[in-house]
Scaffold this motif. Structure first.
Motif, PDB file in Angstrom:
ATOM      1  N   GLU A 231       3.898  -2.572  18.864  1.00 36.72           N
ATOM      2  CA  GLU A 231       4.463  -3.172  20.078  1.00 36.72           C
ATOM      3  C   GLU A 231       3.983  -2.289  21.225  1.00 36.72           C
ATOM      4  N   ALA A 232       3.047  -2.791  22.018  1.00 38.12           N
ATOM      5  CA  ALA A 232       2.384  -1.964  23.017  1.00 38.12           C
ATOM      6  C   ALA A 232       3.349  -1.439  24.079  1.00 38.12           C
ATOM      7  N   GLU A 233       4.337  -2.236  24.434  1.00 40.44           N
ATOM      8  CA  GLU A 233       5.342  -1.824  25.424  1.00 40.44           C
ATOM      9  C   GLU A 233       6.620  -2.592  25.138  1.00 40.44           C
ATOM     10  N   PRO A 234       7.763  -2.119  25.648  1.00 38.14           N
ATOM     11  CA  PRO A 234       9.029  -2.786  25.333  1.00 38.14           C
ATOM     12  C   PRO A 234       9.002  -4.275  25.661  1.00 38.14           C
ATOM     13  N   GLY A 235       9.361  -5.086  24.682  1.00 38.98           N
ATOM     14  CA  GLY A 235       9.402  -6.528  24.875  1.00 38.98           C
ATOM     15  C   GLY A 235       8.093  -7.242  24.624  1.00 38.98           C
ATOM     16  N   ALA A 236       7.009  -6.488  24.407  1.00 38.03           N
ATOM     17  CA  ALA A 236       5.714  -7.109  24.139  1.00 38.03           C
ATOM     18  C   ALA A 236       5.698  -7.681  22.733  1.00 38.03           C
ATOM     19  N   PRO A 237       4.861  -8.682  22.472  1.00 33.72           N
ATOM     20  CA  PRO A 237       4.772  -9.208  21.105  1.00 33.72           C
ATOM     21  C   PRO A 237       4.154  -8.191  20.163  1.00 33.72           C
ATOM     22  N   PHE A 238       4.657  -8.163  18.950  1.00 24.72           N
ATOM     23  CA  PHE A 238       4.080  -7.303  17.920  1.00 24.72           C
ATOM     24  C   PHE A 238       2.785  -7.923  17.401  1.00 24.72           C
ATOM     25  N   GLU A 239       1.803  -7.071  17.139  1.00 21.99           N
ATOM     26  CA  GLU A 239       0.527  -7.529  16.595  1.00 21.99           C
ATOM     27  C   GLU A 239       0.110  -6.619  15.452  1.00 21.99           C
ATOM     28  N   VAL A 240      -0.722  -7.155  14.577  1.00 23.06           N
ATOM     29  CA  VAL A 240      -1.254  -6.358  13.471  1.00 23.06           C
ATOM     30  C   VAL A 240      -2.237  -5.330  14.014  1.00 23.06           C
ATOM     31  N   HIS A 241      -1.971  -4.080  13.729  1.00 22.22           N
ATOM     32  CA  HIS A 241      -2.909  -3.001  14.052  1.00 22.22           C
ATOM     33  C   HIS A 241      -3.935  -2.864  12.933  1.00 22.22           C
ATOM     34  N   SER A 242      -3.449  -2.829  11.677  1.00 23.84           N
ATOM     35  CA  SER A 242      -4.346  -2.636  10.538  1.00 23.84           C
ATOM     36  C   SER A 242      -3.626  -2.992   9.254  1.00 23.84           C
ATOM     37  N   LEU A 243      -4.405  -3.401   8.252  1.00 25.87           N
ATOM     38  CA  LEU A 243      -3.892  -3.656   6.910  1.00 25.87           C
ATOM     39  C   LEU A 243      -4.375  -2.549   5.984  1.00 25.87           C
ATOM     40  N   HIS A 244      -3.483  -2.117   5.081  1.00 23.16           N
ATOM     41  CA  HIS A 244      -3.801  -1.000   4.193  1.00 23.16           C
ATOM     42  C   HIS A 244      -3.600  -1.450   2.753  1.00 23.16           C
ATOM     43  N   PRO A 245      -4.703  -1.665   2.026  1.00 21.89           N
ATOM     44  CA  PRO A 245      -4.608  -2.212   0.667  1.00 21.89           C
ATOM     45  C   PRO A 245      -3.842  -1.287  -0.268  1.00 21.89           C
ATOM     46  N   LEU A 246      -3.026  -1.885  -1.109  1.00 23.99           N
ATOM     47  CA  LEU A 246      -2.351  -1.144  -2.158  1.00 23.99           C
ATOM     48  C   LEU A 246      -3.313  -0.942  -3.328  1.00 23.99           C
ATOM     49  N   ALA A 247      -3.026   0.065  -4.133  1.00 24.18           N
ATOM     50  CA  ALA A 247      -3.911   0.409  -5.241  1.00 24.18           C
ATOM     51  C   ALA A 247      -3.905  -0.693  -6.292  1.00 24.18           C
ATOM     52  N   GLN A 248      -5.019  -0.830  -6.992  1.00 25.17           N
ATOM     53  CA  GLN A 248      -5.054  -1.727  -8.139  1.00 25.17           C
ATOM     54  C   GLN A 248      -4.216  -1.119  -9.265  1.00 25.17           C
ATOM     55  N   PRO A 249      -3.581  -1.938 -10.091  1.00 23.65           N
ATOM     56  CA  PRO A 249      -2.689  -1.410 -11.136  1.00 23.65           C
ATOM     57  C   PRO A 249      -3.322  -0.333 -12.006  1.00 23.65           C
ATOM     58  N   ALA A 250      -4.605  -0.460 -12.297  1.00 26.35           N
ATOM     59  CA  ALA A 250      -5.254   0.523 -13.172  1.00 26.35           C
ATOM     60  C   ALA A 250      -5.299   1.905 -12.555  1.00 26.35           C
ATOM     61  N   LEU A 251      -5.127   1.981 -11.227  1.00 23.84           N
ATOM     62  CA  LEU A 251      -5.222   3.260 -10.536  1.00 23.84           C
ATOM     63  C   LEU A 251      -3.864   3.917 -10.333  1.00 23.84           C
ATOM     64  N   THR A 252      -2.803   3.227 -10.733  1.00 22.58           N
ATOM     65  CA  THR A 252      -1.463   3.752 -10.435  1.00 22.58           C
ATOM     66  C   THR A 252      -0.875   4.561 -11.577  1.00 22.58           C
ATOM     67  N   GLY A 253      -1.625   4.733 -12.652  1.00 22.86           N
ATOM     68  CA  GLY A 253      -1.140   5.568 -13.748  1.00 22.86           C
ATOM     69  C   GLY A 253      -0.209   4.795 -14.659  1.00 22.86           C
ATOM     70  N   ALA A 254       0.504   5.548 -15.475  1.00 24.28           N
ATOM     71  CA  ALA A 254       1.317   4.912 -16.515  1.00 24.28           C
ATOM     72  C   ALA A 254       2.772   4.790 -16.108  1.00 24.28           C
ATOM     73  N   GLY A 255       3.078   4.981 -14.834  1.00 25.35           N
ATOM     74  CA  GLY A 255       4.457   4.862 -14.371  1.00 25.35           C
ATOM     75  C   GLY A 255       4.825   3.418 -14.152  1.00 25.35           C
ATOM     76  N   ARG A 256       5.489   3.142 -13.028  1.00 24.88           N
ATOM     77  CA  ARG A 256       5.887   1.774 -12.719  1.00 24.88           C
ATOM     78  C   ARG A 256       4.694   0.852 -12.726  1.00 24.88           C
ATOM     79  N   LYS A 257       4.900  -0.334 -13.150  1.00 25.65           N
ATOM     80  CA  LYS A 257       3.818  -1.310 -13.148  1.00 25.65           C
ATOM     81  C   LYS A 257       3.391  -1.606 -11.725  1.00 25.65           C
ATOM     82  N   SER A 258       4.346  -1.768 -10.802  1.00 28.78           N
ATOM     83  CA  SER A 258       3.991  -2.037  -9.394  1.00 28.78           C
ATOM     84  C   SER A 258       5.188  -1.664  -8.538  1.00 28.78           C
ATOM     85  N   ALA A 259       5.005  -0.687  -7.676  1.00 28.39           N
ATOM     86  CA  ALA A 259       6.059  -0.303  -6.746  1.00 28.39           C
ATOM     87  C   ALA A 259       5.625   0.840  -5.903  1.00 28.39           C
TER      88      ALA A 259
END
Length: 239
Positions: free
Chosen positions: A211-239
């Protein structure tokens, strides 16, 4: 400037396009979108229903809007968010549905998903050091007189009432809807979103909104991909 950590589907996702059409704004480009033509609903009525969610854009809150702590920079926040995302697996919502939450309507998971709640919990805790303490005015805007004891405690500790046991994943579609209009609005929303609610929704990224200034519309700054399941180890399946 305020930041928020949300989930929103990618720009080309059919759900994103239908939601932008409903809300009247594309949260990626910031551009206005021609309002939908809906039988028995005037364009002005749709515009009134969507005033508040239009400003915030189509999203689900994971970490509510916050001012950046003065000791840290946007670069610090981006670095931490990328690191968190790269070590956290995606979560799949089998099906979303339209539901009333108090006086407004939103898209919510059809069934409870503990792994989704855990993801939200982890985001709140891992990135809270970037949040400047809430001011008295910011707390007052949360209407503390209407909050439960746990929500008040959350507001004091985390700057937002609806975290942990008080969290409910939702993607807001309307502002307040009067009781006399709720059945009509619910039926219309069911019909409008039905074509894009048959497929699962994968939470495969975290979105940094600004939100660039108070009351301004929110916009997407950036998207940050989550890890693929194979990279998350043997813990939670997804979280």
């Amino acid at each position: 400037m305020r930041y928020a950590i949300y989930f929103t589907p990618p720009a080309g996702d059919p759900l994103t396009k239908v939601a932008a059409n409903w809300l009247g704004r594309n949260v990626f480009s910031g551009h206005a979108v021609k309002p939908p033509a809906i039988r028995s609903f005037e364009a002005e009525e749709v515009a009134r229903l969507t005033v508040e969610p239009r400003r915030y854009g189509f999203h689900a809150t994971l970490k509510a809007p916050f001012r950046l702590d003065e000791s840290l920079t946007e670069r610090d926040l981006l670095s931490a968010l990328m690191h968190f995302a790269s070590s956290t697996g995606p979560v799949t919502i089998p099906k979303l549905q339209v539901a009333a939450i108090g006086h407004f309507f939103a898209l919510v998971p059809e069934e409870p998903l503990p792994e989704l709640d855990q993801l939200a919990n982890d985001v709140v805790v891992a990135l809270d050091r970037f949040r400047a303490p809430a001011t008295d005015a910011e707390k007052a805007r949360r209407r503390p007189d209407s909050l439960s004891i746990s929500q008040l405690r959350n507001l004091e500790q985390w700057g937002y009432p609806y975290v942990f046991d008080d969290f409910r994943f939702h993607m807001t579609l309307t502002g307040r809807v009067e009781e006399k209009d709720r059945l009509r609005v619910a039926g219309m929303l069911d019909a409008f979103f039905e074509p894009v609610l048959s497929e699962p929704v994968e939470i495969a990224n975290l979105a940094l909104f600004v939100e660039a200034e108070p009351g301004a519309p929110f916009e997407v700054h950036s998207l940050h991909p989550l890890a693929q399941p194979a990279l998350t180890g043997a813990g939670r399946k997804s979280a």
